[in-house]
Scaffold this motif. Structure first.
Motif, PDB file in Angstrom:
ATOM      1  N   GLU A  44       0.850  -1.199   0.000  1.00 18.55           N
ATOM      2  CA  GLU A  44       0.000   0.000   0.000  1.00 18.55           C
ATOM      3  C   GLU A  44       0.880   1.242   0.000  1.00 18.55           C
ATOM      4  O   GLU A  44       1.769   1.382   0.837  1.00 18.55           O
ATOM      5  N   ARG A  45       0.664   2.144  -0.940  1.00 21.59           N
ATOM      6  CA  ARG A  45       1.466   3.362  -1.048  1.00 21.59           C
ATOM      7  C   ARG A  45       0.697   4.606  -0.641  1.00 21.59           C
ATOM      8  O   ARG A  45       1.267   5.659  -0.471  1.00 21.59           O
ATOM      9  N   ARG A  46      -0.610   4.512  -0.513  1.00 18.53           N
ATOM     10  CA  ARG A  46      -1.418   5.675  -0.165  1.00 18.53           C
ATOM     11  C   ARG A  46      -1.274   6.002   1.314  1.00 18.53           C
ATOM     12  O   ARG A  46      -1.133   5.114   2.143  1.00 18.53           O
TER      13      ARG A  46
END
Length: 116
Positions: A44-46
């Motif tokens: 997950e990059r958010r």
């Protein structure tokens, strides 16, 4: 936006133009748009607040207006017609008068218009 003018059977001068909204809610569009993309399998990059949950002011169009409408306006009256007839820009004066007769009357106000 196309623009035309004509004179009705009573001698009133009318202006007519098309209105086509450009920022329409994406959820009203292609229901399968996510199906065309491969699912993300990485980390997950958010970060931060989920933008889908923030409060945004949105303009809601009445049923049928999402694809645009014709506006007819004279000194005394304003009308709208949905949907926009194909090739309306090339119609004769008589045909424009007929479309105007079919159009729905709206109330002219200082800051905008409301349907009657």
């Amino acid at each position: 936006m196309s623009y035309r003018t004509f004179v009705d059977k009573d001698g009133a001068y009318w202006q007519v133009w098309d209105s086509q909204p450009t920022k329409v809610e994406r959820r009203l569009g292609d229901p399968d748009r996510r199906a065309r993309h491969l699912p993300w399998e990485g980390p997950e990059r958010r970060s931060g607040t989920d933008r889908r949950r923030t409060s945004q002011r949105r303009i809601t169009l009445s049923e049928g207006y999402g694809r645009g409408w014709l506006t007819f306006e004279s000194v005394d009256e304003k009308r709208r017609l949905i949907p926009i007839p194909s090739g309306w820009e090339d119609l004769s004066q008589t045909e424009l008068r007929e479309l105007c007769e079919k159009a729905r009357r709206v109330t002219k106000t200082d800051g905008g218009i409301s349907a009657t």
